[in-house]
Enzyme design. Structure first.
Site, PDB file in Angstrom:
ATOM      1  N   LYS A  76       0.864  -1.187   0.000  1.00  0.00           N
ATOM      2  CA  LYS A  76       0.000   0.000   0.000  1.00  0.00           C
ATOM      3  C   LYS A  76       0.898   1.233   0.000  1.00  0.00           C
ATOM      4  CE  LYS A  76      -3.362   2.391   2.915  1.00  0.00           C
ATOM      5  NZ  LYS A  76      -4.470   2.217   3.845  1.00  0.00           N
TER       6      LYS A  76
HETATM    7  C1  5RP Z   1      -2.455   4.296   8.225  1.00  0.00           C
HETATM    8  C2  5RP Z   1      -3.130   3.455   7.208  1.00  0.00           C
HETATM    9  C3  5RP Z   1      -4.483   3.747   7.005  1.00  0.00           C
HETATM   10  O1  5RP Z   1      -5.246   2.601   6.899  1.00  0.00           O
HETATM   11  C4  5RP Z   1      -4.671   4.469   5.731  1.00  0.00           C
HETATM   12  O2  5RP Z   1      -3.526   5.142   5.276  1.00  0.00           O
HETATM   13  C5  5RP Z   1      -5.700   5.415   5.900  1.00  0.00           C
HETATM   14  O3  5RP Z   1      -6.385   5.571   4.760  1.00  0.00           O
HETATM   15  P1  5RP Z   1      -6.584   7.039   4.235  1.00  0.00           P
HETATM   16  O4  5RP Z   1      -5.227   7.639   4.114  1.00  0.00           O
HETATM   17  O5  5RP Z   1      -7.225   6.786   2.895  1.00  0.00           O
HETATM   18  O6  5RP Z   1      -7.486   7.742   5.175  1.00  0.00           O
HETATM   19  O7  5RP Z   1      -2.603   2.616   6.586  1.00  0.00           O
HETATM   20  O8  5RP Z   1      -1.145   4.218   8.072  1.00  0.00           O
END
Ligand code: 5RP
Length: 293
Positions: free
Chosen positions: A205
């Site tokens: 991710k």
């Molecule tokens: C935190 C994470 C979160 O799940 C994610 O980044 C949050 O999602 P968004 O940025 O879309 O609110 O991995 O490190």
């Protein structure tokens, strides 16, 4: 040790050439994995589109009660039919989500920081493999801080989780964290995503950036893109579209869904881009149509 400066060959990412490994599995880099791994990955990535809409609501693990996530018991039933995967902590899942759904689970297994810390990069593995199996996790999400103060321990956490997950055929999702002194450049994301993939993560991710197609090309496993801070719905749909155009295999989005005034319509619009080849404009029109009074 390899010389850090001695590599003179110009980089070529062959962005126009699709990833190729013998085997016919729909998830990048997973053709040589075993049946159990492939089944979990299929619970995340649609065999039809090859893509996924993950809904991230694990923010509470370091941010406490975030705007939009105050009442998970009310939010999740509104959204569950509109996404493919729930990304959450075991506490949120066990207390607020009835397990009568057929969606993937990305279980947050690292923690140790809070918004009150100055440096968030020091975490540990907080969920053991036995409990991850009890939760029926389809992947184990670990925060990784490449280049930050806590890099060594975070790579240690990632490796520990990958080793444990491999024993039981559960994939690991490496979440690339961007420390406050780092820039969201393709140079940084190429480095971080590749390191995490080489260490054995099965899904990465990360954030969208310029030259995103090169980040994707150089990463041998699927990349899903984080939403990041709340944008307008139109901007978020454009970011999602550019991510998929750049080769991302999905979105792992939180605030841009749950902080929308129309979370389910937003998740559906993202799904149209991710699974149905909608452009950002088509998805925006779809969103407007769904939300008009
Ligand atoms: C935190 C994470 C979160 O799940 C994610 O980044 C949050 O999602 P968004 O940025 O879309 O609110 O991995 O490190």
């Amino acid at each position: 040790m390899a010389d850090k400066e001695g590599i003179k060959v110009e980089k070529n990412y062959y962005v126009d050439k699709p990833f190729k490994v013998d085997g016919n599995f729909h998830v990048k880099g997973a053709s040589n994995l075993d049946w159990g791994m492939k089944k979990h990955l299929t619970n995340i990535f649609s065999p039809k589109s090859g893509n996924t809409v993950m809904f991230a609501f694990d923010h509470g693990y370091f941010m406490g009660s975030v705007s939009g996530l105050e009442r998970l018991d009310i939010l999740i039933p509104q959204l569950i039919d509109h996404v493919d995967v729930l990304m959450a902590t075991r506490g949120a899942l066990r207390s607020c989500v009835t397990p009568n759904f057929r969606k993937g689970i990305a279980l947050r297994v690292s923690s140790g920081s809070s918004m009150l810390n100055d440096d968030l990069s020091h975490e540990l593995v907080s969920v053991d493999i036995e409990d991850s199996i009890r939760m029926n996790a389809d992947c184990l999400a670990v925060q990784t801080f490449i280049g930050a103060d806590g890099q060594l321990s975070s790579i240690g956490n990632l490796s520990k989780v990958i080793n444990a997950g491999n024993k039981f055929s559960i994939p690991t999702l490496g979440v690339i964290a961007v420390g406050k002194n780092m820039e969201r450049t393709s140079q940084y994301f190429k480095l971080a995503t590749r390191i995490v993939a080489e260490l054995g993560a099965h899904i990465i991710k990360t954030y969208y950036c310029d030259d995103f197609d090169e980040v994707v090309a150089a990463c041998p496993v699927p990349i899903v893109v984080a939403g990041g801070k709340k944008l307008s719905e139109k901007e978020a749909l454009t970011m999602a579209y550019k991510s998929i155009q750049g080769g991302a295999r999905g979105l792992d989005m939180g605030r841009n869904i749950f902080q929308s005034y129309h979370p389910a319509a937003m998740a559906d619009a993202i799904g149209k881009i991710v699974h149905n080849k909608f452009t950002d404009n088509e998805a925006w029109e779809f969103f407007c149509e769904k939300t008009k009074k």
